[in-house]
Design a protein around this motif. Structure first.
Motif, PDB file in Angstrom:
ATOM      1  N   MET A 235     -42.021 -14.995  12.273  1.00 20.52           N
ATOM      2  CA  MET A 235     -40.556 -14.950  12.228  1.00 20.52           C
ATOM      3  C   MET A 235     -40.027 -16.177  12.979  1.00 20.52           C
ATOM      4  O   MET A 235     -40.594 -16.557  13.996  1.00 20.52           O
ATOM      5  CB  MET A 235     -40.046 -13.710  12.984  1.00 20.52           C
ATOM      6  CG  MET A 235     -40.190 -12.434  12.219  1.00 20.52           C
ATOM      7  SD  MET A 235     -38.699 -12.166  11.275  1.00 20.52           S
ATOM      8  CE  MET A 235     -39.219 -10.862  10.196  1.00 20.52           C
ATOM      9  N   LEU A 238     -35.347 -16.873  17.732  1.00 15.78           N
ATOM     10  CA  LEU A 238     -33.905 -16.941  18.011  1.00 15.78           C
ATOM     11  C   LEU A 238     -33.684 -17.852  19.222  1.00 15.78           C
ATOM     12  O   LEU A 238     -34.383 -17.720  20.230  1.00 15.78           O
ATOM     13  CB  LEU A 238     -33.377 -15.546  18.350  1.00 15.78           C
ATOM     14  CG  LEU A 238     -33.207 -14.568  17.190  1.00 15.78           C
ATOM     15  CD1 LEU A 238     -33.282 -13.132  17.694  1.00 15.78           C
ATOM     16  CD2 LEU A 238     -31.865 -14.786  16.490  1.00 15.78           C
ATOM     17  N   ILE A 425     -37.412 -12.723  18.572  1.00 19.38           N
ATOM     18  CA  ILE A 425     -37.454 -13.006  17.123  1.00 19.38           C
ATOM     19  C   ILE A 425     -36.496 -12.121  16.328  1.00 19.38           C
ATOM     20  O   ILE A 425     -36.098 -12.483  15.235  1.00 19.38           O
ATOM     21  CB  ILE A 425     -38.892 -12.886  16.557  1.00 19.38           C
ATOM     22  CG1 ILE A 425     -39.547 -11.573  16.982  1.00 19.38           C
ATOM     23  CG2 ILE A 425     -39.736 -14.077  16.984  1.00 19.38           C
ATOM     24  CD1 ILE A 425     -40.904 -11.302  16.359  1.00 19.38           C
ATOM     25  N   LEU A 426     -36.131 -10.958  16.891  1.00 18.25           N
ATOM     26  CA  LEU A 426     -35.168 -10.095  16.195  1.00 18.25           C
ATOM     27  C   LEU A 426     -34.214  -9.495  17.213  1.00 18.25           C
ATOM     28  O   LEU A 426     -34.591  -9.265  18.364  1.00 18.25           O
ATOM     29  CB  LEU A 426     -35.878  -8.945  15.471  1.00 18.25           C
ATOM     30  CG  LEU A 426     -36.746  -9.260  14.248  1.00 18.25           C
ATOM     31  CD1 LEU A 426     -37.404  -7.981  13.741  1.00 18.25           C
ATOM     32  CD2 LEU A 426     -35.938  -9.916  13.128  1.00 18.25           C
ATOM     33  N   GLU A 451     -41.594 -12.055  20.290  1.00 16.81           N
ATOM     34  CA  GLU A 451     -42.851 -12.450  19.661  1.00 16.81           C
ATOM     35  C   GLU A 451     -44.025 -11.933  20.503  1.00 16.81           C
ATOM     36  O   GLU A 451     -44.009 -12.048  21.719  1.00 16.81           O
ATOM     37  CB  GLU A 451     -42.890 -13.991  19.613  1.00 16.81           C
ATOM     38  CG  GLU A 451     -44.158 -14.585  19.053  1.00 16.81           C
ATOM     39  CD  GLU A 451     -44.302 -14.322  17.565  1.00 16.81           C
ATOM     40  OE1 GLU A 451     -45.266 -13.624  17.207  1.00 16.81           O
ATOM     41  OE2 GLU A 451     -43.458 -14.795  16.790  1.00 16.81           O
ATOM     42  N   GLN A 475     -31.375  -8.214  12.851  1.00 23.12           N
ATOM     43  CA  GLN A 475     -30.857  -9.581  12.662  1.00 23.12           C
ATOM     44  C   GLN A 475     -31.918 -10.571  13.101  1.00 23.12           C
ATOM     45  O   GLN A 475     -32.439 -10.483  14.215  1.00 23.12           O
ATOM     46  CB  GLN A 475     -29.608  -9.789  13.526  1.00 23.12           C
ATOM     47  CG  GLN A 475     -28.442  -8.906  13.135  1.00 23.12           C
ATOM     48  CD  GLN A 475     -27.282  -9.039  14.111  1.00 23.12           C
ATOM     49  OE1 GLN A 475     -27.227  -9.964  14.916  1.00 23.12           O
ATOM     50  NE2 GLN A 475     -26.352  -8.103  14.032  1.00 23.12           N
ATOM     51  N   SER A 476     -32.220 -11.509  12.191  1.00 23.46           N
ATOM     52  CA  SER A 476     -33.155 -12.570  12.576  1.00 23.46           C
ATOM     53  C   SER A 476     -32.342 -13.845  12.774  1.00 23.46           C
ATOM     54  O   SER A 476     -31.118 -13.851  12.625  1.00 23.46           O
ATOM     55  CB  SER A 476     -34.211 -12.780  11.494  1.00 23.46           C
ATOM     56  OG  SER A 476     -33.650 -13.538  10.434  1.00 23.46           O
ATOM     57  N   HIS A 477     -33.029 -14.940  13.078  1.00 27.17           N
ATOM     58  CA  HIS A 477     -32.343 -16.213  13.319  1.00 27.17           C
ATOM     59  C   HIS A 477     -31.577 -16.651  12.072  1.00 27.17           C
ATOM     60  O   HIS A 477     -30.521 -17.261  12.153  1.00 27.17           O
ATOM     61  CB  HIS A 477     -33.387 -17.272  13.713  1.00 27.17           C
ATOM     62  CG  HIS A 477     -32.787 -18.597  14.044  1.00 27.17           C
ATOM     63  ND1 HIS A 477     -31.488 -18.737  14.482  1.00 27.17           N
ATOM     64  CD2 HIS A 477     -33.307 -19.852  14.006  1.00 27.17           C
ATOM     65  CE1 HIS A 477     -31.240 -20.020  14.703  1.00 27.17           C
ATOM     66  NE2 HIS A 477     -32.314 -20.713  14.416  1.00 27.17           N
ATOM     67  N   LEU A 481     -31.800  -8.625   8.072  1.00 29.85           N
ATOM     68  CA  LEU A 481     -32.960  -8.115   7.330  1.00 29.85           C
ATOM     69  C   LEU A 481     -32.790  -6.642   7.022  1.00 29.85           C
ATOM     70  O   LEU A 481     -32.263  -5.887   7.841  1.00 29.85           O
ATOM     71  CB  LEU A 481     -34.225  -8.238   8.176  1.00 29.85           C
ATOM     72  CG  LEU A 481     -34.698  -9.615   8.604  1.00 29.85           C
ATOM     73  CD1 LEU A 481     -35.949  -9.450   9.454  1.00 29.85           C
ATOM     74  CD2 LEU A 481     -35.019 -10.470   7.382  1.00 29.85           C
TER      75      LEU A 481
END
Length: 575
Positions: A235, A238, A425-426, A451, A475-477, A481
């Motif tokens: 992923m 962020l 990452i999320l 991560e 929410q990812s960067h 999702l």
């Protein structure tokens, strides 16, 4: 007193570890002697069983509510007979110790069982076994079985005491989903050739990770209980906006401030170009290195490193104002990446002594100021710090607290903590399950996922479901999702059937373990009214599944002619 057999049997089934330590002792003297059973176990584990058998008669340990066990035994304690049987012995371990008088020529067998969910950190699970027989043992073995239905991606063993001779006593057998590690040194292999004493003294560690195919994680089911593991890989990271709030009061002088400087210099090197950062330092005065957050360009990082080199320590401790300034800095920040994670990392070694000093007021004011917008991580340096105060403040603000031990490697501990939170990452992760079909769901909404870590959710499938649908929103960067997955309940149940070394209803016990941990954590930052209800529920589960938790005690029974009344209580970092 001779230990003639010492066995450590460990079964890890889908990250849930069940460890049994059996020690057999004989008194070779011609008079009675005291035999001591001493085990170091991970702080994260719960003891679930203990027994002693003397010449064939079994004395079981009984798990009771702590308060009632304490009352029952206060009378005996007042006669000076009992000390706590469990104490914290380091940053990862606590020690369980019990002694019993053994008649000449008699034998005693001690058996201790503990359970824990292995937590993924920096991309691996770690099973830590402490080995310290203090004498040569005729029959010594460590036997570890691992079964991971997802598949074992890599596996390594590590030890602080293995010599070339001892390495020959270690065997590893591994296939796709199973691993067996056996360490069985002979008396000669155990012996230090120079002094004739045992070489076995230190940590024996197994580290591994599992294969991950499914995007929405992996679901496993046994006897109507499910566990869902979610750790997406590859992923994008962020960007983060981090304010380091560093205590430079008088008590930090000397080694602590040196180690802090050393750790911060390394941490600065690890910042990513898209991160924003700043420093606030405090004693009785609060100073900002810069008035706002800066981008982590090479130039800004070099300038920060020069500033860190100048940190020195003197004066009082105004934690309250320092944190309020950090919150203000994050609130004022402009031009931060739209999808980014804001956090405050506080490092302090003491109590608030300047400005606002009432901990309840500080906790409440910081909670209001942060308002759920940022995460607060609190690092307590040493033992003069009120860990309880830091822990409640961190947990109330979506972060966590960690104690930094005043050892030679304190700088490494600080860096290690930073690495765990360095790569979010999320964010805003919501795990959805069919509402009418799941009971006792553990925590299913998470602010952040880093991560190398993992989200674990467990619950009971209440009705006759054939398919368990799962939906994850996060929410990812780059985007929002939605991940979906369906687990076929019957197929999943079959994975664990006929596995000879699966211990009973392990997912149900995993669920209970996780639920108790989360109830206790929640009660730390809950208002008083809720606290009682959370503890009551945690106590019910601790008794039902016979776990020694901070709410229960293990009552050790002994032969009638010996001093009675020994309690094993679980220590907490907050004391």
């Amino acid at each position: 007193i001779e230990i003639y057999s010492l066995r450590v049997d460990c079964k890890v089934t889908s990250r849930f570890a069940h460890t049994v330590i059996t020690s057999k002792i004989v008194n070779r003297a011609n008079e009675s002697r005291e035999a001591t059973f001493e085990v170091e176990l991970p702080k994260t584990a719960f003891i679930s069983n203990f027994s002693m058998s003397i010449d064939g008669k079994v004395y079981p340990g009984i798990i009771k509510e702590k308060a009632s066990a304490q009352q029952q035994y206060d009378a005996a304690v007042s006669q000076g007979q009992s000390a706590g049987l469990v104490k914290i012995t380091g940053r990862k371990l606590e020690q369980f110790q019990v002694s019993v008088s053994v008649a000449a020529g008699s034998k005693v067998t001690f058996e201790l069982t503990y359970e824990e969910l292995l937590k993924r950190q920096l991309g691996k699970y770690e099973l830590l076994l402490k080995v310290r027989p203090k004498q040569l043992v005729q029959h010594f073995q460590i036997d570890v079985h691992i079964f991971e239905p997802q598949g074992i991606r890599f596996l390594e063993t590590d030890s602080t005491f293995l010599t070339n001779e001892l390495t020959e006593a270690l065997t590893k057998v591994q296939n796709e989903t199973k691993a067996h590690i056996l360490f069985k040194p002979t008396v000669d292999q155990q012996k230090n050739p120079d002094v004739g004493e045992t070489l076995l003294d230190g940590d024996f560690i197994v580290r591994y990770d599992v294969e991950r195919d499914a995007t929405a994680g992996d679901i496993q089911i046994v006897n109507g209980y499910f566990v869902h593991y979610f750790a997406p890989h590859e992923m994008p990271v962020l960007p983060k906006n981090v304010v380091f709030v560093i205590d430079r009061s008088g008590s930090m002088a000397g080694r602590k401030i040196e180690q802090t400087r050393e750790a911060l210099l390394k941490i600065l090197q690890d910042l990513r170009a898209e991160d924003h950062f700043s420093f606030i330092t405090f004693n009785s005065k609060v100073s900002e290195w810069r008035s706002s957050l800066l981008e982590a360009t090479a130039e800004n990082v070099a300038s920060a490193a020069a500033f860190v080199q100048t940190l020195s320590a003197s004066g009082g401790t105004d934690i309250h104002l320092a944190l309020l300034r950090a919150v203000d800095m994050l609130r004022r920040a402009e031009e931060l990446p739209e999808r980014s994670v804001s956090m405050i990392i506080l490092l302090t070694d003491g109590q608030p002594t300047s400005g606002e000093t009432k901990v309840e007021v500080i906790q409440e004011n910081i909670r209001k100021a942060i308002g759920g917008k940022f995460a607060l991580f609190c690092l307590g340096f040493g033992f003069d710090v009120s860990y309880k105060f830091l822990e409640k403040m961190a947990l109330s603000n979506g972060g966590l607290a960690r104690r930094i031990y005043e050892n030679a490697d304190a700088a490494l501990q600080l860096q290690g903590f930073y690495q765990e939170v360095a790569t979010p990452i999320l964010m805003q992760i919501e795990m959805h399950y069919p509402e009418n079909a799941i009971e006792g769901l553990t925590k299913s909404n998470f602010k952040l996922l880093f991560e190398g870590s993992e989200i674990v959710v467990s619950g009971k499938i209440s009705n006759e479901l054939d398919l368990l649908p799962v939906e994850i929103k996060a929410q990812s960067h780059t985007s929002d999702l939605t991940l979906k997955e369906e687990a076929n309940v019957k197929e999943k149940e079959q994975v664990f059937q006929n596995q000879s070394y699966i211990f009973g209803n392990f997912i149900e016990r995993l669920w209970a373990y996780l639920t108790i941990q989360q109830l206790l954590e929640k009660s730390i930052s809950a208002p008083a009214a809720q606290q009682k209800a959370l503890e009551t529920r945690a106590l019910e589960l601790s008794l039902q599944y016979s776990f020694v938790t901070p709410l229960t005690s293990l009552v050790v029974t002994k032969p009638s002619e010996q001093p009675q009344a020994e309690l094993a209580n679980k220590p907490t970092e907050a004391g």
